[in-house]
Design an enzyme around this catalytic site. Structure first.
Site, PDB file in Angstrom:
ATOM      1  N   SER A   1       0.817  -1.202   0.000  1.00  0.00           N
ATOM      2  CA  SER A   1       0.000   0.000   0.000  1.00  0.00           C
ATOM      3  C   SER A   1       0.857   1.261   0.000  1.00  0.00           C
ATOM      4  O   SER A   1       1.734   1.401  -0.851  1.00  0.00           O
ATOM      5  CB  SER A   1      -0.952  -0.048   1.196  1.00  0.00           C
ATOM      6  OG  SER A   1      -2.065   0.733   0.941  1.00  0.00           O
TER       7      SER A   1
ATOM      8  N   LYS B   1       4.304   2.164  -2.300  1.00  0.00           N
ATOM      9  CA  LYS B   1       4.748   3.344  -3.054  1.00  0.00           C
ATOM     10  C   LYS B   1       6.179   3.681  -2.627  1.00  0.00           C
ATOM     11  O   LYS B   1       7.051   3.980  -3.450  1.00  0.00           O
ATOM     12  CB  LYS B   1       3.827   4.533  -2.785  1.00  0.00           C
ATOM     13  CG  LYS B   1       2.316   4.273  -2.956  1.00  0.00           C
ATOM     14  CD  LYS B   1       1.496   5.525  -2.653  1.00  0.00           C
ATOM     15  CE  LYS B   1       0.104   5.287  -2.075  1.00  0.00           C
ATOM     16  NZ  LYS B   1      -0.882   4.664  -2.859  1.00  0.00           N
TER      17      LYS B   1
ATOM     18  N   TRP C   1      -9.902   0.324  -5.365  1.00  0.00           N
ATOM     19  CA  TRP C   1      -9.379   1.668  -5.077  1.00  0.00           C
ATOM     20  C   TRP C   1      -7.946   1.819  -5.629  1.00  0.00           C
ATOM     21  O   TRP C   1      -7.539   2.891  -6.047  1.00  0.00           O
ATOM     22  CB  TRP C   1      -9.417   1.863  -3.563  1.00  0.00           C
ATOM     23  CG  TRP C   1      -9.005   3.184  -3.005  1.00  0.00           C
ATOM     24  CD1 TRP C   1      -8.004   3.407  -2.103  1.00  0.00           C
ATOM     25  CD2 TRP C   1      -9.604   4.469  -3.246  1.00  0.00           C
ATOM     26  NE1 TRP C   1      -7.935   4.748  -1.780  1.00  0.00           N
ATOM     27  CE2 TRP C   1      -8.907   5.424  -2.467  1.00  0.00           C
ATOM     28  CE3 TRP C   1     -10.654   4.913  -4.062  1.00  0.00           C
ATOM     29  CZ2 TRP C   1      -9.216   6.783  -2.464  1.00  0.00           C
ATOM     30  CZ3 TRP C   1     -10.966   6.278  -4.055  1.00  0.00           C
ATOM     31  CH2 TRP C   1     -10.252   7.180  -3.271  1.00  0.00           C
TER      32      TRP C   1
ATOM     33  N   HIS D   1      -7.670  -5.679  -0.241  1.00  0.00           N
ATOM     34  CA  HIS D   1      -6.424  -4.931  -0.024  1.00  0.00           C
ATOM     35  C   HIS D   1      -5.718  -5.488   1.207  1.00  0.00           C
ATOM     36  O   HIS D   1      -6.189  -5.302   2.336  1.00  0.00           O
ATOM     37  CB  HIS D   1      -6.830  -3.472   0.187  1.00  0.00           C
ATOM     38  CG  HIS D   1      -5.698  -2.517   0.340  1.00  0.00           C
ATOM     39  ND1 HIS D   1      -4.889  -2.157  -0.715  1.00  0.00           N
ATOM     40  CD2 HIS D   1      -5.237  -1.828   1.414  1.00  0.00           C
ATOM     41  CE1 HIS D   1      -3.990  -1.278  -0.293  1.00  0.00           C
ATOM     42  NE2 HIS D   1      -4.169  -1.065   1.007  1.00  0.00           N
TER      43      HIS D   1
HETATM   44  C1  GTR Z   1      -5.469   4.628   1.395  1.00  0.00           C
HETATM   45  C2  GTR Z   1      -4.821   5.415   0.286  1.00  0.00           C
HETATM   46  C3  GTR Z   1      -4.079   4.493  -0.626  1.00  0.00           C
HETATM   47  C4  GTR Z   1      -3.219   3.513   0.128  1.00  0.00           C
HETATM   48  C5  GTR Z   1      -3.833   3.035   1.421  1.00  0.00           C
HETATM   49  C6  GTR Z   1      -2.887   2.402   2.454  1.00  0.00           C
HETATM   50  O1  GTR Z   1      -6.246   5.396   2.233  1.00  0.00           O
HETATM   51  O2  GTR Z   1      -5.844   6.110  -0.383  1.00  0.00           O
HETATM   52  O3  GTR Z   1      -3.345   5.236  -1.563  1.00  0.00           O
HETATM   53  O4  GTR Z   1      -1.977   4.066   0.363  1.00  0.00           O
HETATM   54  O5  GTR Z   1      -4.447   4.042   2.121  1.00  0.00           O
HETATM   55  O6  GTR Z   1      -1.737   2.771   2.585  1.00  0.00           O
HETATM   56  O7  GTR Z   1      -3.385   1.549   3.196  1.00  0.00           O
END
Ligand code: GTR
Length: 448
Positions: free
Chosen positions: A272, A276, A363, A413
């Protein structure tokens, strides 16, 4: 290059927001698009282009001209300038213990507090490392969200002292880790299984260098690096993602000093937002032998030009501290970005790259992650290595690719043992993985 289908979107409401000192329009009020038929047509910038716009046609031209040019564009528009190395030292003693993990897997547990820099305000990060017997071993290194103690139920692991995002159900109360947080994230870090396969596992908390909140910058490691902390920041000023990437490189500085670690086979993994950061770490630091992005989505492996799931407007309004200020300026005008996620991924070439998606993680735009890996592949091909060929997306649960790998897992996720086993299979194939490490015995008491 890859082209989406034309579709109509209702116009977004434009609101004004102050993003790290820069007032700019932010298109944040739009609901996310999850309709593939409504994805706009787009043309990706040429990943092979050098400063004169001409595409590199050899690996040498890529390394000499195109890569530095494309890297600088990523710095300009998305992540900010690469942060400099600093001396890394161990605070106190390195703590070492022989342990037995689940399934009777023998390991050495190492904990060390690293001081990053030499000034009075130099930050510290606590590293937790499990190593297989024998070695030198390949090592997966990953940042975590809730402290090292949340990654394993091992009661000897040091409790994080950093500011953490509140999560009382996971034992993070008043922004601090409590005893109740122990092991709560262990499903995301299958230590016994990976050590059993011959891989070391290293982790540290991202909160050690940047508290993950929009006003976290003054309390971040950027202070010790002499960066501006408040007010109007330069457009290419690095933010939290760059600082987490820097933390990963400083941990690597220390890992490669350990005789049990194979310095040629340290693999950076991130989930997540930390996915990045892992991608940017792999771009900034070519000592990482392999790079793994798990569900990294917008600002990571997913193409920004695809209006599917999270957008530049959404991410920069909720997390203005992650990117350089310039990135927010592309909200609603992604087509003007000089780069896209395929360029971020291409920075890993010719090293092995692995991208993992999950079906219900809409997402993060799983298809956008696949298409970015396909669009990055011509760079590996310059090196005579095989990329992904851009045919149909692979079936759920199947791992494809020899040098650029990809899978899409069923479910949400998350980062699960299934993902880790694909990463290790891929590392086995591409880095000779753990081939040199002896395999531990398989039975015994469960202590992990
Ligand atoms: C979310 C964000 C994503 C991702 C995620 C995470 O809220 O929109 O880009 O980074 O968090 O890190 O769990």
């Amino acid at each position: 290059m890859a082209v989406g289908q034309r579709g109509s979107r209702r116009p977004a409401a434009t609101i004004w927001a102050t993003v790290i000192g820069l007032a700019m329009p932010v298109l944040a009020a739009d609901p996310p698009n999850y309709d593939e038929a409504a994805v706009r047509r787009y043309t990706l910038p040429d990943v092979l282009a050098g400063p004169d716009g001409q595409p590199a046609t050899t690996a040498e031209a890529w390394q000499r001209n195109a890569r530095p040019h494309q890297f600088a564009l990523l710095e300009d528009a998305v992540y900010g300038r690469r942060l400099p190395a600093v001396p890394v030292s161990v605070v106190g003693e390195v703590e070492r213990a022989r342990v037995e993990l689940a399934g009777g897997v023998p390991a050495e547990r190492i904990q060390a507090r690293l001081r990053l820099g030499s000034g009075p305000d130099a930050p510290a990060t606590d590293v937790l490392l499990y190593l297989p017997a024998g070695g030198p071993s390949p090592v997966f290194v990953k940042l975590n969200f809730k402290g090292n103690q949340a990654e394993t139920a091992d009661p000897a692991v040091w409790l994080s002292r950093s500011w953490l995002r509140d999560d009382p159900r996971a034992g993070i109360v008043d922004h601090r880790a409590t005893e109740a947080s122990r092991g709560r994230q262990s499903a995301r870090w299958p230590v016994a299984e990976m050590v059993g396969r011959g891989y070391g596992m290293a982790t540290a908390c991202y909160g050690d260098v940047f508290p993950d909140r929009p006003d976290g910058r003054p309390a971040s490691a950027l202070a010790s690096l002499g960066r501006p902390l408040e007010g109007s920041l330069p457009a290419d000023e690095p933010g939290a993602l760059a600082t987490w990437a820097w933390q990963l490189s400083r941990i690597l500085d220390w890992l490669v000093t350990l005789p049990e670690v194979d310095p040629e086979r340290v693999i950076v993994v991130g989930h997540s937002r930390n996915g990045k950061a892992a991608l940017w770490a792999g771009a900034c630091d070519e000592r990482f032998a392999m790079v793994v992005s798990n569900n990294s989505g917008c600002g990571g492996a997913a193409l920004e030009r695809r209006n599917y799931g999270e957008t530049v407007a959404a991410i920069t309004s909720r997390f203005p501290h992650w990117f350089c200020p310039a990135f927010a300026g592309y909200a609603g005008r992604e087509a003007d970005l000089p780069v896209d996620a395929h360029v971020t991924l291409a920075m890993v070439a010719p090293r092995p790259l692995y991208v993992a998606s999950a079906v219900d993680d809409r997402w993060a735009d799983p298809r956008g992650e696949w298409l970015a890996a396909v669009a990055a592949s011509p760079v590996w091909e310059l090196f005579g290595l095989e990329g992904l060929d851009g045919g149909e997306e692979p079936p759920v649960g199947a791992s494809v690719g020899d040098r650029v790998g990809y899978h899409i897992r069923g479910g949400k996720h998350d980062l699960l043992a299934e993902d880790w086993n694909h990463f290790a299979d891929f590392a086995d194939r591409t880095l000779a993985g753990a081939a040199a490490s002896p395999r531990p015995a398989a039975a015994g008491p469960d202590r992990q």
